[in-house]
Design a protein around this motif. Structure first.
Motif, mmCIF file in Angstrom:
data_model
loop_
_atom_site.group_PDB
_atom_site.id
_atom_site.type_symbol
_atom_site.label_atom_id
_atom_site.label_comp_id
_atom_site.label_asym_id
_atom_site.label_seq_id
_atom_site.Cartn_x
_atom_site.Cartn_y
_atom_site.Cartn_z
ATOM 1 N N ASP A 336 44.635 52.466 -81.653
ATOM 2 C CA ASP A 336 45.229 52.738 -82.969
ATOM 3 C C ASP A 336 46.221 51.670 -83.403
ATOM 4 O OD1 ASP A 336 43.843 55.187 -83.194
ATOM 5 O OD2 ASP A 336 45.343 56.151 -81.919
ATOM 6 N N GLU A 337 46.456 50.673 -82.563
ATOM 7 C CA GLU A 337 47.411 49.622 -82.921
ATOM 8 C C GLU A 337 46.768 48.613 -83.868
ATOM 9 O OE1 GLU A 337 50.048 47.968 -79.800
ATOM 10 O OE2 GLU A 337 48.804 49.140 -78.431
ATOM 11 N N PRO A 338 47.494 48.161 -84.906
ATOM 12 C CA PRO A 338 46.932 47.160 -85.812
ATOM 13 C C PRO A 338 46.815 45.799 -85.136
ATOM 14 C CG PRO A 338 49.217 47.632 -86.390
ATOM 15 C CD PRO A 338 48.829 48.619 -85.324
ATOM 16 N N ILE A 339 45.748 45.085 -85.456
ATOM 17 C CA ILE A 339 45.533 43.711 -84.993
ATOM 18 C C ILE A 339 45.098 42.907 -86.215
ATOM 19 C CG2 ILE A 339 44.166 42.175 -83.522
ATOM 20 C CD1 ILE A 339 43.735 44.578 -81.642
ATOM 21 N N THR A 340 45.970 42.046 -86.705
ATOM 22 C CA THR A 340 45.655 41.226 -87.884
ATOM 23 C C THR A 340 46.075 39.791 -87.578
ATOM 24 O OG1 THR A 340 47.797 41.782 -88.875
ATOM 25 C CG2 THR A 340 45.910 43.142 -89.502
ATOM 26 N N GLU A 341 45.235 39.077 -86.898
ATOM 27 C CA GLU A 341 45.601 37.731 -86.428
ATOM 28 C C GLU A 341 44.676 36.667 -87.010
ATOM 29 O OE1 GLU A 341 46.228 35.518 -82.137
ATOM 30 O OE2 GLU A 341 47.122 37.471 -82.536
ATOM 31 N N VAL A 342 45.283 35.544 -87.386
ATOM 32 C CA VAL A 342 44.537 34.377 -87.854
ATOM 33 C C VAL A 342 44.733 33.262 -86.835
ATOM 34 C CG1 VAL A 342 44.204 32.698 -89.704
ATOM 35 C CG2 VAL A 342 44.917 35.035 -90.255
ATOM 36 N N VAL A 343 43.641 32.807 -86.227
ATOM 37 C CA VAL A 343 43.697 31.695 -85.268
ATOM 38 C C VAL A 343 43.678 30.405 -86.087
ATOM 39 C CG1 VAL A 343 42.572 30.577 -83.306
ATOM 40 C CG2 VAL A 343 42.515 33.071 -83.527
ATOM 41 N N THR A 344 44.763 29.659 -86.038
ATOM 42 C CA THR A 344 44.936 28.524 -86.956
ATOM 43 C C THR A 344 44.717 27.153 -86.324
ATOM 44 O OG1 THR A 344 47.320 28.487 -86.490
ATOM 45 C CG2 THR A 344 46.578 29.825 -88.350
ATOM 46 N N GLU A 345 44.770 27.061 -85.028
ATOM 47 C CA GLU A 345 44.686 25.733 -84.404
ATOM 48 C C GLU A 345 43.645 25.720 -83.292
ATOM 49 O OE1 GLU A 345 46.127 23.124 -85.485
ATOM 50 O OE2 GLU A 345 47.523 24.057 -86.905
ATOM 51 N N PRO A 346 42.949 24.579 -83.122
ATOM 52 C CA PRO A 346 42.978 23.395 -83.980
ATOM 53 C C PRO A 346 41.918 23.471 -85.080
ATOM 54 C CG PRO A 346 41.744 22.906 -81.996
ATOM 55 C CD PRO A 346 42.179 24.345 -81.878
ATOM 56 N N VAL A 347 42.290 23.115 -86.293
ATOM 57 C CA VAL A 347 41.350 22.932 -87.399
ATOM 58 C C VAL A 347 41.471 21.480 -87.820
ATOM 59 C CG1 VAL A 347 40.723 23.598 -89.745
ATOM 60 C CG2 VAL A 347 41.568 25.327 -88.153
ATOM 61 N N GLU A 348 40.407 20.699 -87.675
ATOM 62 C CA GLU A 348 40.518 19.265 -87.935
ATOM 63 C C GLU A 348 39.230 18.705 -88.514
ATOM 64 O OE1 GLU A 348 41.157 17.116 -84.309
ATOM 65 O OE2 GLU A 348 39.861 18.441 -83.143
ATOM 66 N N LEU A 349 39.400 17.694 -89.355
ATOM 67 C CA LEU A 349 38.268 17.013 -89.966
ATOM 68 C C LEU A 349 37.693 15.992 -88.993
ATOM 69 C CD1 LEU A 349 36.737 16.574 -92.737
ATOM 70 C CD2 LEU A 349 38.306 14.636 -93.061
ATOM 71 N N VAL A 350 36.375 16.004 -88.831
ATOM 72 C CA VAL A 350 35.686 15.033 -87.977
ATOM 73 C C VAL A 350 34.790 14.192 -88.892
ATOM 74 C CG1 VAL A 350 34.185 14.682 -85.985
ATOM 75 C CG2 VAL A 350 35.706 16.675 -86.066
ATOM 76 N N VAL A 351 35.221 12.961 -89.193
ATOM 77 C CA VAL A 351 34.503 12.108 -90.145
ATOM 78 C C VAL A 351 33.388 11.350 -89.430
ATOM 79 C CG1 VAL A 351 34.692 10.231 -91.810
ATOM 80 C CG2 VAL A 351 36.568 11.880 -91.556
ATOM 81 N N ARG A 352 32.166 11.506 -89.961
ATOM 82 C CA ARG A 352 31.027 10.773 -89.413
ATOM 83 C C ARG A 352 30.311 10.055 -90.564
ATOM 84 N NH1 ARG A 352 30.540 15.768 -86.286
ATOM 85 N NH2 ARG A 352 31.276 15.416 -84.156
ATOM 86 N N GLU A 353 29.008 9.893 -90.468
ATOM 87 C CA GLU A 353 28.293 9.020 -91.391
ATOM 88 C C GLU A 353 27.796 9.685 -92.660
ATOM 89 O OE1 GLU A 353 25.157 7.639 -88.934
ATOM 90 O OE2 GLU A 353 26.479 6.605 -87.513
ATOM 91 N N SER A 354 27.928 11.003 -92.774
ATOM 92 C CA SER A 354 27.316 11.706 -93.909
ATOM 93 C C SER A 354 28.184 11.728 -95.153
ATOM 94 C CB SER A 354 26.950 13.131 -93.509
ATOM 95 O OG SER A 354 28.126 13.901 -93.283
ATOM 96 N N THR A 355 29.382 11.139 -95.106
ATOM 97 C CA THR A 355 30.249 11.085 -96.289
ATOM 98 C C THR A 355 30.671 9.644 -96.546
ATOM 99 O OG1 THR A 355 32.134 11.638 -94.841
ATOM 100 C CG2 THR A 355 31.142 13.430 -96.100
ATOM 101 N N ALA A 356 30.732 9.306 -97.850
ATOM 102 C CA ALA A 356 31.123 7.964 -98.271
ATOM 103 C C ALA A 356 31.513 8.034 -99.740
ATOM 104 C CB ALA A 356 29.972 6.977 -98.070
ATOM 105 N N PRO A 357 32.155 7.002 -100.279
ATOM 106 C CA PRO A 357 32.475 7.008 -101.722
ATOM 107 C C PRO A 357 31.200 7.121 -102.543
ATOM 108 C CG PRO A 357 33.725 5.290 -100.599
ATOM 109 C CD PRO A 357 32.728 5.822 -99.611
ATOM 110 N N PRO A 358 31.299 7.722 -103.739
ATOM 111 C CA PRO A 358 30.099 7.875 -104.580
ATOM 112 C C PRO A 358 29.580 6.507 -105.031
ATOM 113 C CG PRO A 358 32.082 8.463 -105.806
ATOM 114 C CD PRO A 358 32.508 8.297 -104.381
ATOM 115 N N ALA A 359 28.257 6.423 -105.218
ATOM 116 C CA ALA A 359 27.654 5.182 -105.701
ATOM 117 C C ALA A 359 28.122 4.919 -107.112
ATOM 118 C CB ALA A 359 26.136 5.297 -105.640
ATOM 119 N N SER A 360 28.326 3.647 -107.433
ATOM 120 C CA SER A 360 28.830 3.291 -108.750
ATOM 121 C C SER A 360 27.825 3.613 -109.844
ATOM 122 C CB SER A 360 29.159 1.801 -108.787
ATOM 123 O OG SER A 360 28.022 1.030 -108.465
#
Length: 360
Positions: A336-360
């Motif tokens: 009956d005890e409340p449990i309201t937890e948000v696991v916050t770490e680690p959340v991190e961006l992993v940059v690879r090849e699928s993103t780049a500046p838009p084509a002109s």
């Protein structure tokens, strides 16, 4: 022969050195062995194993007991312990689908936490065995599991079933309206990291390949996407968001709809890595290049992400930590005890090849 020597002898293989005699197969580590080597009463060992909150000993004593258990390789007699305590020393974990790689990480964390606490973990998929929540609640009623981690599909009916079960339960990676027992991830932050990465690259037409419309995770990731776009002063059109299930097939269908509009996006934020696999396939089938024609970033980082072509930019989420924390809270909190937890770490961006500046 001392305790440690006797225990080691009992675990040696069949190969013997010249002059050695074969050790007795009856050499089994007992609770008394652990207590004697640790210099404590056997009741202290038992209460350390069972995480008894009423046990009052010094931290160094608790540490010494745990180290002795590890050194001797002691394993509690689960059957005897169950008879003594009227517990099954088993938790249940219900997930939607084993095919989704996200749940493998959650299972890994929950299983590890269960092992540390001296429990087992029984895992099943509602999609695979077609048994669903009612089957698990039947097991709970029979005393075959001590609590349930529920990561299945959301519905008010299932929440009502959980509430009437009178046993501990925790929602994992999702919330239900009116529920005060859940452990989730910081999905809004993950979305903002993904969208801000695309904004920094220069993209302004950013679409969102969202999850199922009724899923709590999809709602939170969509909220993070909208917040990041509004903070950048960008409007989101009605056709900029397309919902799909968390599968590769869903990603294929959603990506086709997302690109069918006039002036389509130059980048897409995908709510799930499995959907992103389908999106990459759909782009290849259209003869489009990633990231030249469309940049793609997805929530969740899996080993397969770095082996895709191109390697997928992702937001890494603490899935294993989510499973671990959910099981620990299930084991230690009352029904009956409340449990309201948000696991916050680690959340991190992993940059690879699928993103780049838009084509002109």
């Amino acid at each position: 022969m001392n305790i440690l020597s006797r225990c080691r002898a009992g675990t040696r293989g069949a190969g013997l050195m010249p002059g050695e005699s074969r050790p007795s197969r009856s050499a089994k580590v007992t609770l008394n062995d652990v207590a004697m080597l640790a210099g404590v009463d056997r009741s202290v060992v038992s209460r350390v194993i069972n995480e008894d909150p009423r046990l009052s000993v010094r931290p160094e004593t608790r540490k010494r007991v745990r180290e002795t258990i590890e050194k001797l390789g002691y394993r509690p007699n689960v059957a005897a312990r169950s008879l003594r305590t009227a517990r099954a020393y088993m938790f249940g974990l219900l997930i939607p689908d084993f095919a989704n790689p996200v749940y493998a990480e959650i299972i890994k964390g929950a299983e590890r936490a269960a092992g540390v606490l001296g429990y087992g973990l029984m895992t099943a998929s509602s999609a695979g065995v077609r048994l669903g929540l009612e089957h698990y609640l039947d097991l709970l009623g029979q005393g075959r599991v001590d609590g349930l981690l529920f990561a299945g599909e959301e519905s008010g009916h299932e929440l009502a079933q959980l509430r009437t079960s009178q046993v501990p339960w925790v929602l994992v990676n999702r919330r239900l309206a009116g529920s005060q027992r859940y452990v989730i991830l910081d999905d809004e932050r993950a979305s903002e990291l993904a969208v801000n990465h695309l904004l920094e690259l220069g993209h302004r037409r950013i679409g969102h390949l969202a999850g199922p419309d009724g899923a709590d995770t999809a709602r939170r990731r969509r909220a993070g996407y909208l917040a990041a776009m509004r903070a950048a002063g960008l409007e989101v059109g009605e056709r900029s968001i397309v919902h799909a299930d968390y599968t590769a097939a869903g990603g294929v269908a959603a990506l086709d709809r997302l690109l069918s509009v006039p002036n389509p996006p130059t980048a897409v934020f995908v709510a799930n890595v499995a959907s992103a696999v389908g999106a990459l396939y759909a782009l290849h089938a259209r003869g489009l290049s990633v990231p030249r024609d469309l940049s793609v970033v997805a929530v969740h980082d899996m080993p397969l992400a770095s082996h895709l072509v191109p390697a997928l930019t992702t937001v890494r989420m603490p899935l294993e930590e989510l499973g671990r924390r959910a099981l620990e809270l299930l084991a230690r909190r009352g029904p009956d005890e409340p449990i309201t937890e948000v696991v916050t770490e680690p959340v991190e961006l992993v940059v690879r090849e699928s993103t780049a500046p838009p084509a002109s």
